[in-house]
Design an enzyme around this catalytic site. Structure first.
Site, short mmCIF file in Angstrom:
data_model
loop_
_atom_site.label_atom_id
_atom_site.label_comp_id
_atom_site.label_asym_id
_atom_site.label_seq_id
_atom_site.Cartn_x
_atom_site.Cartn_y
_atom_site.Cartn_z
N ASP A 184 -16.50 -14.35 6.50
CA ASP A 184 -16.81 -14.16 7.92
C ASP A 184 -18.31 -14.26 8.16
O ASP A 184 -18.76 -14.96 9.04
CB ASP A 184 -16.26 -12.81 8.43
CG ASP A 184 -16.70 -11.62 7.58
OD1 ASP A 184 -17.16 -11.81 6.44
OD2 ASP A 184 -16.58 -10.48 8.06
N ASP A 240 -24.85 -11.99 4.84
CA ASP A 240 -26.04 -11.26 5.25
C ASP A 240 -27.05 -11.31 4.10
O ASP A 240 -27.76 -12.30 3.94
CB ASP A 240 -25.60 -9.84 5.63
CG ASP A 240 -26.70 -8.98 6.18
OD1 ASP A 240 -27.47 -9.47 7.02
OD2 ASP A 240 -26.80 -7.80 5.79
N ARG A 288 -12.40 -5.88 15.09
CA ARG A 288 -12.01 -7.07 14.32
C ARG A 288 -11.08 -7.97 15.13
O ARG A 288 -11.09 -9.18 14.97
CB ARG A 288 -11.27 -6.66 13.03
CG ARG A 288 -12.14 -6.02 11.97
CD ARG A 288 -11.38 -6.00 10.65
NE ARG A 288 -11.94 -5.07 9.68
CZ ARG A 288 -12.91 -5.38 8.82
NH1 ARG A 288 -13.45 -6.58 8.84
NH2 ARG A 288 -13.35 -4.51 7.95
P1 IMP Z 1 -23.91 -9.20 2.26
O1 IMP Z 1 -23.36 -8.80 0.93
O2 IMP Z 1 -25.16 -8.43 2.61
O3 IMP Z 1 -24.10 -10.68 2.41
O4 IMP Z 1 -22.90 -8.67 3.33
C1 IMP Z 1 -21.75 -9.28 3.55
C2 IMP Z 1 -20.75 -8.35 4.17
O5 IMP Z 1 -21.34 -7.30 4.95
C3 IMP Z 1 -19.91 -9.15 5.14
O6 IMP Z 1 -18.82 -9.73 4.49
C4 IMP Z 1 -19.54 -8.10 6.16
O7 IMP Z 1 -18.40 -7.39 5.74
C5 IMP Z 1 -20.70 -7.16 6.19
N1 IMP Z 1 -21.63 -7.51 7.30
C6 IMP Z 1 -22.91 -7.90 7.19
N2 IMP Z 1 -23.47 -8.10 8.41
C7 IMP Z 1 -22.49 -7.86 9.30
C8 IMP Z 1 -22.43 -7.93 10.74
O8 IMP Z 1 -23.38 -8.26 11.47
N3 IMP Z 1 -21.23 -7.63 11.29
C9 IMP Z 1 -20.14 -7.26 10.56
N4 IMP Z 1 -20.15 -7.19 9.24
C10 IMP Z 1 -21.31 -7.48 8.60
MG MG Z 2 -16.80 -9.10 4.93
#
Ligand code: IMP
Ligand code: MG
Length: 178
Positions: free
Chosen positions: A96, A99, A161
């Site tokens: 989805d 980040d 969601r």
């Molecule tokens: P990462 O490991 O920091 O890349 O984070 C990824 C996960 O964090 C995503 O799969 C989401 O579940 C959650 N996440 C990060 N930013 C957002 C956001 O703006 N909205 C909703 N979920 C987020």
């Molecule tokens: Mg996620």
């Protein structure tokens, strides 16, 4: 009450998903990739995308969770892994939102151990500016530089969601954590 700004309407989302599916269809001609849905967030994107891809695919699911609420803390837990044999197969991971990149970087390493022929990444939303770990992203729906994104599978404390649009929360500090 949640205050939000619509970033992408249902129509804009559908249009972009179809474009991505078209590109994926062209890139995987003659192949039968295993498309992996990263639960829970990617579920709406994944079901729409796979319906529009015009080559045969196999589907599978994985669920990772990081301990902190909202964005990831870096401590990853595999709640549920894929069950297909992906050795020698082309794997397309559908997310989805990316980040920091930590969740995906971790999952990609896990998948590599299973010796697939290739691994590609497709995400609906890319928060590229916030990357802490390098991840090669092959297909991106939309780039969103900052803010907390909800809807079309994406949550804030497990809410929103089911919204068919993609929106940005304007008052995250006012919302209850549960
Ligand atoms: P990462 O490991 O920091 O890349 O984070 C990824 C996960 O964090 C995503 O799969 C989401 O579940 C959650 N996440 C990060 N930013 C957002 C956001 O703006 N909205 C909703 N979920 C987020
Ligand atoms: Mg996620």
């Amino acid at each position: 009450m949640v205050k939000y700004k619509v970033l992408y309407s249902q129509r804009q989302v559908k249009r972009r998903v179809k474009q991505l599916a078209k590109q994926i269809t062209a890139d995987y001609q003659g192949k039968e990739p295993v498309v992996v849905c990263m639960l829970k967030g990617a579920v709406y994107f994944f079901t729409d995308l796979t319906k529009y891809i015009k080559i045969p695919v196999k589907i599978d699911f994985a669920r990772l969770s990081s301990y902190k609420n909202g964005t990831s803390s870096g401590v990853m837990e595999i709640v549920s892994n894929i069950t297909s044999n992906i050795e020698g197969k082309d794997v397309l991971i559908v997310e989805d939102i990316i980040d920091s990149g930590r969740t995906l970087a971790y999952f990609i390493e896990l998948m590599k151990e299973k010796n697939p022929a290739s691994i590609k990444i497709c995400t609906m939303i890319d928060k590229k500016e916030r990357r802490e770990v390098e991840v090669n992203v092959d297909y991106v729906g939309f780039n969103v530089p900052s803010g907390f994104v909800i809807g079309y599978g994406m949550d804030y404390a497990e809410r929103y969601r089911d919204w068919p649009i993609i929106a940005e929360i304007l008052n995250p500090e006012e919302l209850p954590a549960e």
